[in-house]
Design a protein around this motif. Structure first.
Motif, PDB file in Angstrom:
ATOM      1  N   GLN A  48      41.549  38.680  34.093  1.00 35.77           N
ATOM      2  CA  GLN A  48      42.185  39.596  33.155  1.00 35.77           C
ATOM      3  C   GLN A  48      41.705  40.998  33.477  1.00 35.77           C
ATOM      4  O   GLN A  48      40.585  41.187  33.934  1.00 35.77           O
ATOM      5  CB  GLN A  48      41.807  39.259  31.713  1.00 35.77           C
ATOM      6  CG  GLN A  48      42.322  37.932  31.255  1.00 35.77           C
ATOM      7  CD  GLN A  48      42.908  37.980  29.869  1.00 35.77           C
ATOM      8  OE1 GLN A  48      43.022  39.034  29.256  1.00 35.77           O
ATOM      9  NE2 GLN A  48      43.284  36.835  29.376  1.00 35.77           N
ATOM     10  N   GLN A  61      44.778  45.044  27.514  1.00 36.41           N
ATOM     11  CA  GLN A  61      44.355  43.975  28.411  1.00 36.41           C
ATOM     12  C   GLN A  61      45.573  43.272  28.962  1.00 36.41           C
ATOM     13  O   GLN A  61      46.627  43.225  28.325  1.00 36.41           O
ATOM     14  CB  GLN A  61      43.435  42.990  27.712  1.00 36.41           C
ATOM     15  CG  GLN A  61      44.097  42.210  26.601  1.00 36.41           C
ATOM     16  CD  GLN A  61      43.102  41.381  25.847  1.00 36.41           C
ATOM     17  OE1 GLN A  61      42.069  41.878  25.444  1.00 36.41           O
ATOM     18  NE2 GLN A  61      43.408  40.127  25.642  1.00 36.41           N
ATOM     19  N   TYR A  62      45.429  42.768  30.170  1.00 34.84           N
ATOM     20  CA  TYR A  62      46.532  42.125  30.862  1.00 34.84           C
ATOM     21  C   TYR A  62      46.026  40.895  31.600  1.00 34.84           C
ATOM     22  O   TYR A  62      45.041  40.967  32.327  1.00 34.84           O
ATOM     23  CB  TYR A  62      47.167  43.087  31.875  1.00 34.84           C
ATOM     24  CG  TYR A  62      47.726  44.320  31.228  1.00 34.84           C
ATOM     25  CD1 TYR A  62      48.995  44.312  30.677  1.00 34.84           C
ATOM     26  CD2 TYR A  62      46.963  45.476  31.139  1.00 34.84           C
ATOM     27  CE1 TYR A  62      49.512  45.438  30.061  1.00 34.84           C
ATOM     28  CE2 TYR A  62      47.469  46.612  30.529  1.00 34.84           C
ATOM     29  CZ  TYR A  62      48.743  46.585  29.993  1.00 34.84           C
ATOM     30  OH  TYR A  62      49.241  47.705  29.381  1.00 34.84           O
ATOM     31  N   LYS A  63      46.723  39.768  31.417  1.00 38.17           N
ATOM     32  CA  LYS A  63      46.443  38.579  32.211  1.00 38.17           C
ATOM     33  C   LYS A  63      46.882  38.854  33.637  1.00 38.17           C
ATOM     34  O   LYS A  63      47.772  39.673  33.876  1.00 38.17           O
ATOM     35  CB  LYS A  63      47.223  37.372  31.686  1.00 38.17           C
ATOM     36  CG  LYS A  63      46.798  36.902  30.334  1.00 38.17           C
ATOM     37  CD  LYS A  63      47.456  35.597  29.965  1.00 38.17           C
ATOM     38  CE  LYS A  63      48.950  35.713  29.884  1.00 38.17           C
ATOM     39  NZ  LYS A  63      49.599  34.491  29.408  1.00 38.17           N
ATOM     40  N   SER A  66      50.579  38.947  34.272  1.00 37.40           N
ATOM     41  CA  SER A  66      51.428  39.861  33.507  1.00 37.40           C
ATOM     42  C   SER A  66      52.275  40.732  34.433  1.00 37.40           C
ATOM     43  O   SER A  66      51.923  40.964  35.590  1.00 37.40           O
ATOM     44  CB  SER A  66      50.581  40.757  32.603  1.00 37.40           C
ATOM     45  OG  SER A  66      49.887  41.697  33.380  1.00 37.40           O
ATOM     46  N   PHE A  68      52.526  43.838  34.297  1.00 40.08           N
ATOM     47  CA  PHE A  68      51.727  45.026  34.589  1.00 40.08           C
ATOM     48  C   PHE A  68      50.991  44.878  35.919  1.00 40.08           C
ATOM     49  O   PHE A  68      50.807  45.842  36.652  1.00 40.08           O
ATOM     50  CB  PHE A  68      50.730  45.258  33.449  1.00 40.08           C
ATOM     51  CG  PHE A  68      49.933  46.522  33.554  1.00 40.08           C
ATOM     52  CD1 PHE A  68      50.444  47.725  33.080  1.00 40.08           C
ATOM     53  CD2 PHE A  68      48.659  46.522  34.100  1.00 40.08           C
ATOM     54  CE1 PHE A  68      49.706  48.904  33.152  1.00 40.08           C
ATOM     55  CE2 PHE A  68      47.916  47.689  34.179  1.00 40.08           C
ATOM     56  CZ  PHE A  68      48.444  48.880  33.703  1.00 40.08           C
TER      57      PHE A  68
END
Length: 91
Positions: A48, A61-63, A66, A68
């Motif tokens: 993450q 926050q981004y997995k 994602s 992103f």
């Protein structure tokens, strides 16, 4: 953020190989998970990317899966734009 049981041993080799221009550190699995917010399923998903502002607050926050972070051509642009906003923000 990612996790490895052998981070203490692996980190020097990683730094020597990658030569990052930013600070790199490590933490325990429990510490890593404690930084990740959201539902229980998402919290256990590593890697993450967690953005923390100057006050220590998690602001995004981004997995790893994602949008992103998904596309190589956009990943660096997305991260740089977000970090620039954080750096430029005044506390």
């Amino acid at each position: 953020m990612t996790y490895s049981e052998d981070a203490v041993k692996e980190l020097p080799g990683y730094i020597a190989e990658v030569k990052p221009t930013y600070p790199v550190g490590f933490c325990t699995y429990d510490q890593a998970i404690s930084l990740v917010e959201g539902n229980a399923k998402d919290r256990r998903t590593l890697p993450q990317l967690v953005f923390i502002d100057r006050t220590g607050r998690v602001v995004a926050q981004y997995k790893g899966s994602s949008d992103f972070l998904q596309y190589d051509q956009d990943r660096e642009k997305n991260v740089r734009e977000f970090v620039t906003k954080l750096v430029d923000a005044r506390p």
